[in-house]
Design a protein around this motif. Sequence first.
Motif, PDB file in Angstrom:
ATOM      1  N   GLN A  16       0.817  -1.214   0.000  1.00 32.61           N
ATOM      2  CA  GLN A  16       0.000   0.000   0.000  1.00 32.61           C
ATOM      3  C   GLN A  16       0.853   1.268   0.000  1.00 32.61           C
ATOM      4  O   GLN A  16       0.470   2.282  -0.587  1.00 32.61           O
ATOM      5  CB  GLN A  16      -0.921  -0.007   1.232  1.00 32.61           C
ATOM      6  N   ALA A  17       2.015   1.220   0.655  1.00 27.98           N
ATOM      7  CA  ALA A  17       2.815   2.427   0.832  1.00 27.98           C
ATOM      8  C   ALA A  17       3.862   2.635  -0.255  1.00 27.98           C
ATOM      9  O   ALA A  17       4.217   3.779  -0.560  1.00 27.98           O
ATOM     10  CB  ALA A  17       3.518   2.382   2.185  1.00 27.98           C
ATOM     11  N   PHE A  18       4.357   1.552  -0.863  1.00 27.12           N
ATOM     12  CA  PHE A  18       5.420   1.696  -1.858  1.00 27.12           C
ATOM     13  C   PHE A  18       4.877   2.388  -3.106  1.00 27.12           C
ATOM     14  O   PHE A  18       3.684   2.315  -3.415  1.00 27.12           O
ATOM     15  CB  PHE A  18       5.996   0.331  -2.226  1.00 27.12           C
ATOM     16  N   ASP A  19       5.766   3.066  -3.805  1.00 26.63           N
ATOM     17  CA  ASP A  19       5.414   3.824  -5.004  1.00 26.63           C
ATOM     18  C   ASP A  19       5.336   2.875  -6.197  1.00 26.63           C
ATOM     19  O   ASP A  19       6.354   2.460  -6.742  1.00 26.63           O
ATOM     20  CB  ASP A  19       6.477   4.904  -5.244  1.00 26.63           C
ATOM     21  N   ALA A  20       4.097   2.516  -6.591  1.00 28.70           N
ATOM     22  CA  ALA A  20       3.838   1.665  -7.764  1.00 28.70           C
ATOM     23  C   ALA A  20       4.716   0.424  -7.780  1.00 28.70           C
ATOM     24  O   ALA A  20       5.497   0.206  -8.712  1.00 28.70           O
ATOM     25  CB  ALA A  20       4.043   2.467  -9.048  1.00 28.70           C
ATOM     26  N   PRO A  21       4.613  -0.433  -6.751  1.00 27.57           N
ATOM     27  CA  PRO A  21       5.442  -1.644  -6.769  1.00 27.57           C
ATOM     28  C   PRO A  21       5.161  -2.482  -8.016  1.00 27.57           C
ATOM     29  O   PRO A  21       4.004  -2.669  -8.400  1.00 27.57           O
ATOM     30  CB  PRO A  21       5.022  -2.379  -5.490  1.00 27.57           C
ATOM     31  N   ALA A  22       6.230  -2.958  -8.644  1.00 23.51           N
ATOM     32  CA  ALA A  22       6.093  -3.630  -9.932  1.00 23.51           C
ATOM     33  C   ALA A  22       5.681  -5.085  -9.791  1.00 23.51           C
ATOM     34  O   ALA A  22       4.949  -5.618 -10.632  1.00 23.51           O
ATOM     35  CB  ALA A  22       7.412  -3.539 -10.699  1.00 23.51           C
ATOM     36  N   ARG A  23       6.147  -5.721  -8.706  1.00 19.04           N
ATOM     37  CA  ARG A  23       5.901  -7.159  -8.609  1.00 19.04           C
ATOM     38  C   ARG A  23       6.080  -7.603  -7.159  1.00 19.04           C
ATOM     39  O   ARG A  23       6.858  -7.024  -6.407  1.00 19.04           O
ATOM     40  CB  ARG A  23       6.877  -7.906  -9.529  1.00 19.04           C
ATOM     41  N   TYR A  24       5.323  -8.628  -6.805  1.00 21.25           N
ATOM     42  CA  TYR A  24       5.454  -9.252  -5.483  1.00 21.25           C
ATOM     43  C   TYR A  24       5.797 -10.716  -5.704  1.00 21.25           C
ATOM     44  O   TYR A  24       5.074 -11.448  -6.390  1.00 21.25           O
ATOM     45  CB  TYR A  24       4.147  -9.109  -4.699  1.00 21.25           C
ATOM     46  N   LEU A  25       6.917 -11.136  -5.123  1.00 24.77           N
ATOM     47  CA  LEU A  25       7.383 -12.516  -5.254  1.00 24.77           C
ATOM     48  C   LEU A  25       7.369 -13.174  -3.873  1.00 24.77           C
ATOM     49  O   LEU A  25       8.342 -13.074  -3.115  1.00 24.77           O
ATOM     50  CB  LEU A  25       8.814 -12.550  -5.820  1.00 24.77           C
ATOM     51  N   PRO A  26       6.259 -13.817  -3.499  1.00 30.26           N
ATOM     52  CA  PRO A  26       6.241 -14.529  -2.215  1.00 30.26           C
ATOM     53  C   PRO A  26       6.877 -15.910  -2.382  1.00 30.26           C
ATOM     54  O   PRO A  26       6.574 -16.647  -3.323  1.00 30.26           O
ATOM     55  CB  PRO A  26       4.746 -14.646  -1.912  1.00 30.26           C
ATOM     56  N   ILE A  27       7.764 -16.263  -1.459  1.00 29.82           N
ATOM     57  CA  ILE A  27       8.439 -17.563  -1.499  1.00 29.82           C
ATOM     58  C   ILE A  27       7.958 -18.384  -0.321  1.00 29.82           C
ATOM     59  O   ILE A  27       8.034 -17.942   0.828  1.00 29.82           O
ATOM     60  CB  ILE A  27       9.969 -17.398  -1.420  1.00 29.82           C
TER      61      ILE A  27
END
Length: 310
Positions: free
Chosen positions: A86-97
């Motif tokens: 929510q806070a990051f500026d336009a996060p490009a991708r989330y990689l959950p491991i």
Amino acid sequence: MTDEFARDLLVALKERPHRISPKYFYDAEGSRLFDLICELPEYYPTRTELGILERSVAEMAALAGPGAEIVEFGAGSLRKVRLLLQAFDAPARYLPIDISGDHLRDAAAFLRREFAGLEVQPVVADYTRTLQLPPAGRGRRIGFFPGSTIGNFTPEEALAFLGGAAELLRGGALLLGVDLVKDPQLLHAAYNDAQGVTAAFNLNLLARANRELGANFVLPQFAHYAFYNAPLQRIEMHLVSRTRQAVALGGEGLVLEEGESLHTENSYKFTMTGVRTLAQRAGFRPGPIWTDPENLFSVHWLHAPPRSQA
């Protein structure tokens, strides 16, 4: 996973002292019980770390920069990583491991619905081993390892994990949640809650062995035992045999003597200096630290220099 659990539990019961990895706590029932632990009045780490993140996530976002990728080692309930997304500026991708494919698929589906336009790419893997991630995008790669899970590793394992993370995150950083050394009475209460939820969580490892492996553990014949080992700065959790008893597992018969224990978890506690020294040894450059007013818990920004600077 079932075969690995059976093999590791059999080895644990044959070797002395008996030890097994805490990763086997987390079947569906274990995960449910851990979520309950996180809400207990005695268990300060979760609410304290959440408070730190809520107060300081804007500073973290500014350090990450626009278009960052978030790599979470061990996808949890998503409550903490949502604050970053929510806070990051336009996060490009989330990689959950995570080692649990079913859990990851559910987490990915949930986040895709909530964060339209966010690329969610689950990686089914054991993050304690060598990892292969998809090629990095244009933004910085920011690792996220909350909950002081680093404390479940031995010092040697923690160094190895952080060294691998530094390689994966070159040019980016790691946000690391770390529980701090404190009054032993607070630590004792956190792992011996009045409602007995932590005891049920510990005993569930044996219940899981009964369900999945056809073992015959009689749970009332084991006692939950957790204590703070001050010289080693760690909480230890054990399951102690109340009596001499026979256990069947994998077609083999084993005997546990009265008073013998199965060591199920360590939870190391750290000093600020200790974390920074460990991070430097692993190849990180320590950055800002955020903590709570009582210095119970800390979140560290660890720079992972580009390879030319490493």
